[in-house]
Write a protein that holds these residues in place. Sequence first.
Motif, PDB file in Angstrom:
ATOM      1  N   THR A 140       0.824  -1.211   0.000  1.00 16.44           N
ATOM      2  CA  THR A 140       0.000   0.000   0.000  1.00 16.44           C
ATOM      3  C   THR A 140       0.850   1.249   0.000  1.00 16.44           C
ATOM      4  O   THR A 140       0.579   2.212  -0.746  1.00 16.44           O
ATOM      5  CB  THR A 140      -0.937  -0.002   1.226  1.00 16.44           C
TER       6      THR A 140
ATOM      7  N   LEU B 117      -5.225  -3.004  -4.734  1.00 17.52           N
ATOM      8  CA  LEU B 117      -6.121  -4.149  -4.895  1.00 17.52           C
ATOM      9  C   LEU B 117      -5.447  -5.450  -4.440  1.00 17.52           C
ATOM     10  O   LEU B 117      -6.090  -6.313  -3.829  1.00 17.52           O
ATOM     11  CB  LEU B 117      -6.568  -4.274  -6.349  1.00 17.52           C
TER      12      LEU B 117
ATOM     13  N   SER C 131      -5.503  -8.866   2.537  1.00 17.68           N
ATOM     14  CA  SER C 131      -6.168  -8.558   3.803  1.00 17.68           C
ATOM     15  C   SER C 131      -7.426  -9.383   4.031  1.00 17.68           C
ATOM     16  O   SER C 131      -7.783  -9.682   5.173  1.00 17.68           O
ATOM     17  CB  SER C 131      -6.517  -7.063   3.871  1.00 17.68           C
TER      18      SER C 131
ATOM     19  N   SER D 129      -9.826  -3.100   4.994  1.00 17.25           N
ATOM     20  CA  SER D 129     -10.318  -3.479   3.665  1.00 17.25           C
ATOM     21  C   SER D 129     -11.083  -2.340   3.003  1.00 17.25           C
ATOM     22  O   SER D 129     -10.908  -2.061   1.809  1.00 17.25           O
ATOM     23  CB  SER D 129     -11.207  -4.720   3.773  1.00 17.25           C
TER      24      SER D 129
ATOM     25  N   SER E 139      -3.190  -5.619  -2.120  1.00 15.92           N
ATOM     26  CA  SER E 139      -3.232  -5.523  -0.663  1.00 15.92           C
ATOM     27  C   SER E 139      -4.593  -5.941  -0.128  1.00 15.92           C
ATOM     28  O   SER E 139      -4.692  -6.619   0.906  1.00 15.92           O
ATOM     29  CB  SER E 139      -2.925  -4.092  -0.219  1.00 15.92           C
ATOM     30  N   LEU E 140      -5.646  -5.530  -0.831  1.00 12.71           N
ATOM     31  CA  LEU E 140      -7.006  -5.892  -0.418  1.00 12.71           C
ATOM     32  C   LEU E 140      -7.194  -7.413  -0.451  1.00 12.71           C
ATOM     33  O   LEU E 140      -7.778  -7.993   0.477  1.00 12.71           O
ATOM     34  CB  LEU E 140      -8.024  -5.211  -1.333  1.00 12.71           C
TER      35      LEU E 140
ATOM     36  N   ALA F  47      -7.175   3.185   6.428  1.00 11.36           N
ATOM     37  CA  ALA F  47      -6.348   1.984   6.384  1.00 11.36           C
ATOM     38  C   ALA F  47      -5.107   2.072   7.263  1.00 11.36           C
ATOM     39  O   ALA F  47      -4.733   1.083   7.918  1.00 11.36           O
ATOM     40  CB  ALA F  47      -5.935   1.704   4.937  1.00 11.36           C
TER      41      ALA F  47
ATOM     42  N   LEU G 180      -8.617   0.223   1.742  1.00  8.81           N
ATOM     43  CA  LEU G 180      -7.910  -0.206   0.534  1.00  8.81           C
ATOM     44  C   LEU G 180      -8.791  -0.082  -0.701  1.00  8.81           C
ATOM     45  O   LEU G 180      -8.306   0.253  -1.792  1.00  8.81           O
ATOM     46  CB  LEU G 180      -7.428  -1.645   0.715  1.00  8.81           C
ATOM     47  N   VAL G 181     -10.077  -0.352  -0.561  1.00 11.29           N
ATOM     48  CA  VAL G 181     -11.002  -0.165  -1.685  1.00 11.29           C
ATOM     49  C   VAL G 181     -11.000   1.295  -2.136  1.00 11.29           C
ATOM     50  O   VAL G 181     -10.944   1.601  -3.340  1.00 11.29           O
ATOM     51  CB  VAL G 181     -12.422  -0.610  -1.292  1.00 11.29           C
TER      52      VAL G 181
END
Length: 487
Positions: A279, A455, A461, A338, A457-458, A378, A341-342
Amino acid sequence: MSADPTPARSRWLALVLLCAASMMIILDGTIVTVALPAIQADLGLSASGLAWVVNAYLIPFAGLLLLAGRLGDLVGRKRVFLAGMALFTLASLLCGLATSEELLIAARFLQGAGGALASAVGLGMVVLLFPEPRERARAIGAYASVGAAGASVGLVAGGVLTDALDWHWIFFVNVPVGVVAGGLAVRVLAADRGLGLRRGADVLGAALVTAGLMLAVYTIVETERQGWTSARTLGLGALALALLTGFVIRQATAAQPLLRLRVLRSRNVAAANLVQLLTVAGMFGFQFIVALYMQQVLGYGAARTGWGMFPTALVIGLVSLFVSVRLTARFGARAVLSAGLVLIAAGLGWLSQAPHDGAYAVHLLGPMLVASLGAGLALPSMAGLGMSDATEEDSGVVSGLFNTTQQVGAAFGSATLITLSAGRAEDLRAAGTSAAEALTAGHTLAFAIGAGLALLSLVISVTVPRTRRAPSAGSAPAAGARQPIDA
């Protein structure tokens, strides 16, 4: 040091001090960005010398964090913090007085070393100052917010000081701040004796990890000149990997390791560090690329570029302080992470549509605010998860580990996105595309890659299995406890 060594008022005053020091140190990584043209014109820097004004700070900062964190556990976190602030302040003075490329780069190296000493123990001190879960969540949110906002504030400060005075003042301004912060730290921060060097003076492990991290970061930042597939890059990368592998083997076999590998067995901690690396790579690169887009495509000056980045710092700070902690307490750190991150991915994806004749209010401000909102949600969640398995004996080294992944992510992100952006622009220019369109295409490619990192990273997670629930969401356990926080 006990888990709760100071009264409430002193704890919050100590937090303010640690936050201020963290912001000053982190913003120095970006404050030079908009001042680089002025520094180059004044000192006659070469292109490689100009890059080293940034890299000479980043390499020792990233390379020394883990060692500095462990030193805090062994000799006392307050002592390490004070030593770091003293070195950082002195080096800032030397940077401002520098009259040649060599002196400035050497002073920046000392600045990075001092910043590593002070930063490595900061988050660990916050965790131990606030044993009560809800207070700890608020404190971590505040600390994470100023750290995240520091990069944007650095761009603002660099532009304003360079235009109003000259580039020397981006360094001179640290001197009075550092002196005051150091003086307050002597009085405000609780004394701690540490475990003693005999409890963990892993000299071989320290040498391996410091050399490995510094060489890894050096290799990454040099890819802008050497390329990712050159023999030099591949050779140095292999050597850095060998050193870090040797460090892991050493930690698994040493009687008193620098980093107890049990920390990484916590799924929360391991996932938080990996998610942060990816991120931060996207977000740190995004800040540099947006600044370049403003200056190279939209024709903004240094101060206007800095102020154009200011809303990102403001949103990150406000959301981290007043929104993220409350949502984490209600929904858990994983859910808030989450969601953040979105939003980061959405904001960077939106930026990837910016045209070569774009307008700030239409094509930059909206997506920057969306990405900043996501970062504000985040980053505190990542910090809480990253410190979730810290105990009083190793909070310094766990803090150093978390800061290390942050700095490696920053180095990787800036090197990768800037290199790919420049390469795309050069290819289009060679094909006859106008300068503005070619530069824009390079910048928007970088934004799209940043969105992809968010994405990824999402995915991590939401797919890493949860660690069993502890008493409170969004906080690390009290000193001595080893229960992870809510996943």
